[in-house]
Design a protein around this motif. Structure first.
Motif: not given
Length: 206
Positions: A109-132
């Motif tokens: 579900d997270e992957l599907t949501h991320a692809v839809r968000a990316a298509a809209r031009g929205e950023s999606v980051l894993a929590p550990s990536v956000t921390q970096h």
């Protein structure tokens, strides 16, 4: 309909990802690729909206492919999907133009949501990536080398010893060591070889 291309050097992973999106009514997997160079060609020829990009692949890695897509097909959104979340992996990918960065343990579900968000031009980051990324922002001067530090790093990349670099820049050898420590801290590495590799990855070296 979101047109998706999957780029990963493992066929089993590509097959699993294709199955993940099989039930999504608004996402269609139009193609697959086993390396970055092939991924660029598929993304352009198949008019992809989103590319799901692995990082470490033969021939051309994901960072180089992402940068090339940003230049050649700027409308294509690149969403990184990898097992690696170290700072030395995350930052170059984001700098290359990736709109998102997820890990392979993400739920379907997270992957599907991320692809839809990316298509809209929205950023999606894993929590550990956000921390970096937050850590990078909060560290004063992190990631940004001074002109002198770039000169030192270039000399090291060219094979100069500390003594040779000091002579070339008309400064003391102790100053070279200090510059190197600052470079290691800013690039998130621990030694000369890693600093040079990271310098090339971030395109700080010629």
């Amino acid at each position: 309909m979101i047109r998706l291309v999957i780029v990963d050097d493992h066929p089993i992973v590509r097959g699993g990802l294709r199955d993940t999106f099989a039930d999504a009514e608004d996402i269609v997997v139009v193609g697959e690729a086993g390396d970055g160079a092939e991924g660029i060609e598929r993304a352009r020829s198949l008019a992809a909206d989103v590319v799901l990009m692995d990082l470490r692949m033969p021939t051309m890695d994901g960072v180089a492919a992402t940068a090339a897509l940003r230049e050649r097909a700027p409308d294509v959104r690149v969403l990184v999907l990898t097992t690696f979340d170290s700072e030395s992996d995350v930052l170059p990918a984001i700098e290359a133009g990736a709109i998102g960065y997820l890990l392979k343990d993400a739920l379907p579900d997270e992957l599907t949501h991320a692809v839809r968000a990316a298509a809209r031009g929205e950023s999606v980051l894993a929590p550990s990536v956000t921390q970096h990324l937050m850590g990078q922002v909060r560290r004063p001067g992190a990631g940004t080398l001074t002109d002198r530090e770039k000169q030192v790093l270039q000399l090291v990349a060219n094979g100069s010893s500390n003594r040779e670099a000091a002579a070339a820049l008309f400064i003391g050898e102790a100053s070279i060591k200090t510059h190197l420590q600052h470079i290691y801290g800013k690039l998130g590495v621990r030694d000369r070889a890693s600093a040079v590799a990271e310098g090339y990855r971030r395109r700080l070296l010629t």
